[in-house]
Each structure stands twice: as C-alpha cells, then as structure tokens.
Scaffold this active site. Structure first.
Site, PDB file in Angstrom:
ATOM      1  N   HIS B  67       0.806  -1.104  -0.038  1.00 53.84           N
ATOM      2  CA  HIS B  67      -0.047  -0.084  -0.147  1.00 53.84           C
ATOM      3  C   HIS B  67       0.966   1.329   0.144  1.00 53.84           C
ATOM      4  O   HIS B  67       0.584   2.247  -0.716  1.00 53.84           O
ATOM      5  CB  HIS B  67      -0.897   0.105   1.050  1.00 53.84           C
ATOM      6  CG  HIS B  67      -1.907   1.366   1.422  1.00 53.84           C
ATOM      7  ND1 HIS B  67      -1.243   2.312   2.172  1.00 53.84           N
ATOM      8  CD2 HIS B  67      -2.769   1.833   0.665  1.00 53.84           C
ATOM      9  CE1 HIS B  67      -2.245   3.061   2.375  1.00 53.84           C
ATOM     10  NE2 HIS B  67      -2.950   3.055   1.426  1.00 53.84           N
ATOM     11  N   GLU B  70       2.004   1.674  -3.467  1.00 52.76           N
ATOM     12  CA  GLU B  70       1.092   2.448  -4.296  1.00 52.76           C
ATOM     13  C   GLU B  70       1.079   3.933  -4.044  1.00 52.76           C
ATOM     14  O   GLU B  70       0.939   4.656  -5.104  1.00 52.76           O
ATOM     15  CB  GLU B  70      -0.284   1.997  -3.700  1.00 52.76           C
ATOM     16  CG  GLU B  70      -1.668   2.423  -4.441  1.00 52.76           C
ATOM     17  CD  GLU B  70      -2.712   2.649  -3.388  1.00 52.76           C
ATOM     18  OE1 GLU B  70      -2.904   1.802  -2.786  1.00 52.76           O
ATOM     19  OE2 GLU B  70      -3.220   3.852  -3.473  1.00 52.76           O
ATOM     20  N   HIS B  71       1.197   4.437  -2.868  1.00 49.88           N
ATOM     21  CA  HIS B  71       1.089   5.754  -2.838  1.00 49.88           C
ATOM     22  C   HIS B  71       2.321   6.567  -3.382  1.00 49.88           C
ATOM     23  O   HIS B  71       2.377   7.591  -3.962  1.00 49.88           O
ATOM     24  CB  HIS B  71       1.291   6.322  -1.302  1.00 49.88           C
ATOM     25  CG  HIS B  71      -0.152   6.300  -0.494  1.00 49.88           C
ATOM     26  ND1 HIS B  71      -0.398   7.461   0.011  1.00 49.88           N
ATOM     27  CD2 HIS B  71      -1.081   5.228  -0.626  1.00 49.88           C
ATOM     28  CE1 HIS B  71      -1.551   7.152   0.547  1.00 49.88           C
ATOM     29  NE2 HIS B  71      -1.933   6.003   0.236  1.00 49.88           N
ATOM     30  N   GLU B 143      -4.367   8.058   7.192  1.00 50.65           N
ATOM     31  CA  GLU B 143      -5.426   7.122   6.391  1.00 50.65           C
ATOM     32  C   GLU B 143      -5.633   5.771   7.338  1.00 50.65           C
ATOM     33  O   GLU B 143      -6.744   5.451   7.578  1.00 50.65           O
ATOM     34  CB  GLU B 143      -4.621   6.544   5.181  1.00 50.65           C
ATOM     35  CG  GLU B 143      -5.710   5.731   4.261  1.00 50.65           C
ATOM     36  CD  GLU B 143      -4.967   5.242   3.255  1.00 50.65           C
ATOM     37  OE1 GLU B 143      -3.744   5.631   2.697  1.00 50.65           O
ATOM     38  OE2 GLU B 143      -5.721   4.558   2.170  1.00 50.65           O
TER      39      GLU B 143
END
Lengths: 423, 423
Positions: B67, B70-71, B143
C-alpha cells in the site's frame, strides 16, 4: 434534447432518457415537497413503511420474491434534501429485455411494481398497516441515533446543522426521535394522502426505451387515479445566518482522528456565479492539484483526506479534513491561508485550466451512469432551468480569473466544526 | 489475440500475453464516451515474505508495504507527481491496494492517449528518496487512523483475525503507524524489482477502442521488455482450523455491528461453480427474500439487509456475513438454527430456481459500466478466472452441487463471530 419531458397531468411529469449504453433500465419516482421541521420525521418514515408492502404485494417476502422472479430487479428507496426541498426517492433497476434468457417484458412489470409500492400501499382500518408503522418507527429511531456511527459523515452533518440552525436545510434528513411518539398508522396515512396529492411528482425512465413507455404509464391504474395538482415545493431557499465572526464548534467523541469541517458561505449569487463557484471550489479543494490537496496533504502531510465540495442548491462550500488532534490549530491556520490566497488571486492560469478540465470531464461522464443522468435532469427540473451538456460546458469555459477572484472575495467562513477525542 | 465472446451479455474479450509476460485484456464498448484502463501487479498486503530475484536473498517486509508503494509510485524523478499531471489534463486517476494486488487506473472522456504516456511511464519508473518516503508516513498514518474510526472496517478485520492465526490476510492492508515507520526507500525498491515486472502484471482496458490499435499503443509505451520470470513467494501453511471463536470490541456506535465468518479451504478446482453455489446459498439462507431475513426484520432485529461475501485466493477462502443489529447474538443464533434447518430439510426446489434467476440478473448488471467491467476482469484474472465463466457455468450449478457445498462450508466448528458493541 437527451431527455424527453412529457407532462402526464399538471404537477406530474414523465422524463424519458433513451440510452443504449446500459444492460439495465432504471426507473425512478421522485416526490418533491417543502423541507420543514413539522413533517421531516413523517417524510422520512413514509418510504420505510411503503417498502414493507403494497396492496398487491403485502409483505417484504412477496415483494422480494417478485423481484427475484424478474431476474433480480432491484428496488431501492431513500430520502434526500435538495436545497430547501425534501425528496422521497424510489428506484427500480431491472435487466433490459434484450439480455434476458427468455422473451419477457420486465420493463412493464417493473413499472407496475414500482408504482404500486409508491401509490398503492397496504392499508387496514383507514390507516397503514399498524405492525409496519410501529416496527419502522423503531427502525427509524435506530437510524436517527445511528447518526454517530460514521464519524466523518457525522461531522459533516453537524457542521450543516450548526450553520443552518432553525432553518430548513439544517434539519437532519431522517428526522427526530421525539416526533416518533406522536406518529401512528392512522395519522401517518392521513398525512401520506395529503402529501401525495400535493407534492411534485417526477417519473424517470432511463434505458433502451421508446415512447411506448408513455402509453404504458398513462394506462397504469395508479397514474390514472393520481390527481392533477399545483405542486407545493420551495423554489427559493433560505440562506445561512450572517455571522460577523465565524462560529467555532467543538464536540468530543471516542475517535482516533479529528474531523475538521469548515462551512463557507458564497455570498455572490447572480447569473453565472454558480459556474465561477464550481471552478473556485475545484481550485480550492476539488482535485488532486487543488490548494487543499497540495498544501495540506502533500506539502504539510497533515491529512489523508483534504478536500472541499460545492453545494450548488445552497451556494455553500464545505472543506473536509481528517487530522491528528494535536494538529488542529496548524491545519486550521494553513487552510485559512488557502482561503486568503484565493482572495488575492494567488493561483495561475494553469490552475484554472486544470480546474475546468476536471469539471468538464465530470460533465461528460454524467450520461455514463444512469442515476447521474437522472439526477442531472431532475436538478434542472427543480431549479427550472434547462441546459444541455454542451451549454453547461460552455458556461464553465467562460469563467475568467477575475470571476473566480470575485467569488473568493464574496466568501465568508461561517462555521468551523471540529470533532475531537475525549482525552 | 485470443477472442472470447459471451452471447448472454453480448460482449467480447480480447486477450493477449505479450512476450515480456504482460497480460493485456481488452473489452471494447461502442457508444461509450468513458474510457477506462487499469494496470496491476500481483502484489498485495499478503505478499510479505519472498525471495528477491536479483540477489536470491529471502526477505520479510513490514506490514503495509504494498500500500505504501502504491502511494509512492506517483512521485517522479523531475519532482512532479503523476497524479497531478493526470488530473491536470482532466482524467480521473487513482490507485488502490487489496490483499493480493495493487492497481493503478484512470478514466478519461478526453486526452486518453496523452494520459497513457504519463500513466505507463510512472508505473514503470519508481523514484524513492528518504525525503519523499518520510513525508508519506504522515499522510498514511492519517489514512490508518481514518480506518480505525470505521466500525465496518474493525468488525471485518476482527472476523479475519478470528479465522487466521498466521496467514497475512489478517494484517491491515495499510499496516500500522508503527510498521510503516520502518519502511525505507530500499524496502520499496526491493519490492518494485520483485513484483513490478511485466510477467507479474496484468492490464485491462475497457471503452470505445479497436483492440488491435490499443494493443499497439500499449506495446509502444513499454520501456523494459524483459520477462522477470517466476517470483518465489513464501506463504504460511493453509489454515484448516479457526484461530479463535470470537472477538468483541467496543466503539462509539449506536447500533452494534457483527460479522459471521466461515473458514473454508481454498481450492483451484471448480472455483467458479463453487462461488456461484455459495452466492445462491447465502441468498437462500439470509438474503432479502429469505424467510429468515423477513423474520429478523419484522422482529426489529435487523436494520437493513445483510452483506454477503465470499473472499478467496489460492491461500485462503472464507464466507462473511455482516450486518447491524441491536442484538447481534440473537441474530447469530437464529442464523445458526436456519443453517441447521436447511441442512436437515434440504433445499427447496422453487426457492432454488428463483434465487438462481436473481443471481443471473446480478451477473448481467455487472456489465453496466466500463470501470466495473475492467475491475472485475482484473481481480478475477489474479484468481485464475475469466469473468465470463460466471455466466457460462451458471447453468451447471445444480441443487445437488449446492447441497454439497452447504454441508462442506457451513460447519459450526469453522464459524467465527466478530462484534463491535456500543460503548
């Protein structure tokens, strides 16, 4: 015109959107009425009671079995605030006849079932069925109390509530627990009969349909039995209270993250200013290149969500941010800088171009989803302003830098709402 | 290109495996203005233990790397961010990470090819520095905290944790604030080298395209044409027993949430048929038209319909049933009784046929939007499934097969309970 509007009776319109982009037909019935404190809870309760059973399909099991037989047709209902109006929404989505394994006419059947649920409810002793009303009162109570369950949504709703205290738009769309006690099967049914005879009725059909659906509708018993009316609803809406100094509201709850919502009032409200406000919002917080996203998230790393949205019907912008509780002042100061920079015209022609292309791509995407297209035309119906997509795009293109600066300088921060933790 | 046609939804799939190992799938849609492309690597939160191909070194990575990566993929060497670049030309770009894949995507009504240049460039060009990795930790922490405040996410993750002792599916996709603090540029480069090779990736394109032409456009933009070969992943052994029976936590919610989970054994055989059977079973036992749902709803024990899911990869498989109720334990007991009753009495023929019809309709509805189609083909691809198979194998699912699945999966000793109670 993509959408063909047919007046069935005074106050009752059919809108046919003929499109071959989808595998489904989507039917919608919207009942529009004024939003007010007196009726909001009853209005919220009505769709919940109606979906329990019609005079032909008397309970949930019968309705759902019928829908399953129609290859999983999907019935849905809900309530919404649009400006100072309250909208009861009923939807039926079903497979287009071309994609059924056998020859059947599901569209016609879907219309029948949908109209039956809305206009022909199950009754007993001159009222709704008592059992349904009582159990839905309890469900509605849980929904109202469940307002706290989604903290981001809760913070947003609370900011609107504070900003519009004592005004229609500040009402919670699911109503109030204290009203429930006074509602029973009989008085709710009385209210329903009055409401359904006065409200504005819009029926939408989107899909591979032709004008024969007009005849099907006109011959429908429920439509025949529904009388013409001078629909009662609000064409204007009340502004939020003017504030000299912005209001700051803080509330405590058991949260890991603080939720900061800032309600802005756009005072400029003339022809064309809504388009400028849309572009303003895109530059402030509507896109990944916006000031909020770039400065609050990417440069200062204060948030994951850092955005804003524009509510056209109320001419408000809401800034939304999820932050570390200790960062409250830092985040607030930084957001205020963004609002000030917009006033000074501290944004580039590129920013304007980016904002416009993002809005225009959203406009171009409207007909790609059945519900968005229905909502687009319904919005126009309520504001009594017809506009094709091309004209909408042109209006966005016409916005100049000075228009955006003018909007920026007409903006007042009305309410700052912060949901923070208990400790 | 291989062409697979489905007569039921009247769509075609063009599929090509390039020499470099990349699989490209194209589903052309005429008349649709929106174009959608999604490009993903078979690398998700569960792939946390593997051998780096270049060095042969065995590594274990901190939770949340896929994840995090991905950022960070959007960051470019020249200081620009590809999300901004794409947004600036009016395309809507995004990315997401699941348990088993990481996907990058955009949708466009205009400037598709201009966007394709940027899109294919950034996914093939990682650029990580101490500084840009450090700053992302603040954003992702927010997040993570946002998810901590979502009761739906907590109830889900706790059910997974009840089922699995070691399987990395029990890890939060985004990791924890602590685990991501360990991430360095080197961690990210290792993962990129291992998993972002074309043979481990797939691309799906849906919209108004000529398949041969768009395939050429994709090929032109591929930078490194080498096939990275097989990746050695080290998985935990398949778990056949549940980890713990139940997990109960308290949050600031009005309506408690619950999830019932059934641990299942992953299979590669007949997986589509099995999935269809499970969907039919879940609908029959507790779907909207079931007797159980009607009873629970009338008794005020359920606020809304239950969410029914079956999640699976080669390493895990489970059924999840999620809902909101003021008395979750009562619902769970009644659910268990219903399962036993159906096991004892057998499956009702009429209900079976009706439920099958509903499921069929739902499969057709999946083909309504370019984004839904592309995402479905992608996630099914990583499970070794061609999405059309659901429509093709649907007819082969018999009552006998469904009965067999019922007895296989719905076993008391494989069942777990997760509850989020009100504080």
């Amino acid at each position: 015109m993509n959408c063909n509007k047919i007046n069935l009776k005074e106050g009752i319109n059919l809108h046919i959107i003929n499109t071959n982009k989808f595998k489904t037909n989507l039917l919608a019935v919207f009942l529009t009425m004024p939003l007010n404190r007196e009726n909001v809870t009853k209005n919220a309760l009505i769709p919940m009671v109606l979906r329990r059973g019609s005079s032909k399909l008397a309970n949930i099991e019968q309705i759902n079995n019928k829908l399953d037989e129609m290859y999983g047709a999907d019935f849905n209902c809900g309530v919404d605030k649009t400006g100072d109006n309250y909208i009861l929404k009923f939807y039926m989505e079903s497979i287009n006849n071309n994609f059924l394994p056998e020859q059947e006419n599901i569209l016609e059947e879907s219309m029948k079932v949908l109209l039956d649920i809305v206009f022909n409810p199950l009754t007993e002793n001159n009222g709704f069925k008592n059992e349904y009303v009582e159990s839905e009162k309890e469900n509605l109570k849980q929904i109202i109390l469940g307002k706290i369950d989604n903290k981001s949504r809760y913070a947003y709703d609370r900011c609107i509530e504070e900003m519009y205290k004592g005004k229609p738009f500040g009402l919670y769309k699911y109503g109030y627990v204290e009203d429930l006690e006074g509602i029973n099967a009989k008085n709710l049914y009385e209210y329903y009969k009055k409401m359904i005879s006065e409200c504005k009725i819009d029926i939408f059909i989107s899909g591979e349909v032709d004008n024969s659906s007009k005849e099907i509708l006109e011959s429908n018993e429920n439509i025949k039995n529904t009388k013409e009316r001078q629909p009662i609803y609000n064409k204007k809406s009340e502004k939020a209270d003017n504030v000299e100094q912005e209001r700051v509201i803080e509330e405590k709850m058991d949260v890991s993250q603080g939720k900061l919502i800032i309600g802005l009032e756009v005072e400029k409200n003339d022809k064309g200013s809504k388009y400028s406000a849309l572009v303003y919002n895109a530059i402030l917080g509507g896109t990944p290149t916006s000031k909020m996203f770039q400065n609050v998230r990417e440069k200062a790393h204060l948030a994951y969500v850092a955005s804003s949205n524009y509510i056209r019907h109320k001419n408000n912008i809401f800034i939304r941010c999820g932050i570390e509780i200790a960062d409250y002042q830092k985040a607030l100061d930084l957001i205020k800088v963004q609002i000030e920079d917009m006033k000074k015209g501290d944004f580039t022609e590129d920013d304007i171009k980016n904002a416009k292309s993002s809005i225009i791509s959203t406009i171009k995407s409207i007909p790609e989803e059945q519900d968005s297209e229905i909502m687009y035309y319904f919005g126009q119906e309520i504001s009594e302003h017809k506009m094709e997509y091309s004209e909408y795009e042109q209006n966005i293109q016409n916005v100049q830098k000075q228009d955006i600066i003018n909007i920026a300088n007409s903006i007042k921060t009305n309410t700052i709402y912060f949901l923070t933790s208990n400790n | 290109m291989q062409i697979i046609e489905n007569s039921k939804v009247k769509e075609k799939l063009y599929i090509e495996k390039l020499e470099n190992g990349l699989t490209v799938m194209i589903i052309p849609k005429n008349n649709i203005a929106k174009k959608y492309i999604i490009w993903a690597t078979h690398f998700g939160s569960i792939d946390n233990h593997f051998i780096v191909p270049k060095t042969g070194e065995e590594v274990k990575i901190p939770d949340g790397v896929a994840h995090f990566l991905e950022h960070k993929m959007f960051e470019q060497r020249n200081g620009t961010n590809s999300l901004d670049t794409l947004s600036a030309i009016g395309v809507d770009a995004n990315a997401y990470t699941t348990n088993d894949h990481t996907a990058y995507l955009y949708e466009a009504t205009d400037n598709f090819y201009e966007a394709l240049d940027e899109f294919m460039d950034y996914v093939q060009n990682p650029y990580f520095t101490d500084e840009n990795v450090e700053k992302e930790k603040g954003i992702i922490s927010q997040e993570i905290k946002m998810y901590e405040d979502y009761p739906e996410w907590q109830v889900y993750l706790n059910a997974i944790k009840c089922m699995y002792k070691e399987n990395p599916v029990r890890i939060d996709i985004a990791g924890t604030v602590e685990s991501i603090s360990e991430i360095t540029p080197q961690t990210l480069y290792n993962c990129c080298d291992t998993f972002y090779n074309l043979a481990n990736m797939a691309m799906v394109i849906c919209g108004d395209f000529v398949p041969e032409e768009i395939l050429e456009e994709v090929k032109k933009r591929i930078i490194k044409n080498e096939n990275g070969g097989e990746i050695k992943r080290i998985y935990t052994p398949i778990e056949t027993e549940i980890n713990e029976k139940e997990k109960v936590v308290k949050m600031d919610v009005n309506n408690p949430l619950f999830t019932i989970g059934y641990l299942d054994s992953p299979t590669s055989e007949n997986i589509v048929k099995k999935h269809i059977a499970i969907q039919i079973l879940l609908e029959m036992i507790c779907g909207k038209s079931s007797e159980l749902y009607r009873n629970l709803y009338s008794e005020g024990l359920l606020l809304n319909e239950l969410q029914l899911d079956y999640e699976f990869t080669g390493n895990y498989a489970h059924v999840l049933i999620t809902g909101q109720s003021k008395e979750p334990r009562k619902v769970i007991d009644k659910f268990k009784n219903e399962v036993e009753k159906i096991k004892k009495d057998g499956i009702d023929e009429e209900i079976f046929i009706r439920t099958k019809k509903k499921i069929y309709g739902r499969y057709v509805m999946d083909y309504n939007s370019v984004s839904d189609i592309a995402r479905m083909f992608l996630s099914d691809y990583f499970k070794g499934i061609n999405s059309f198979d659901y429509l093709e194998e649907y007819n082969q699912v018999t009552k006998e097969f469904v009965t067999q699945i019922l007895n296989e999966i719905f076993q008391e000793e494989k069942m777990v309970i997760s509850i989020v109670e009100s504080r």
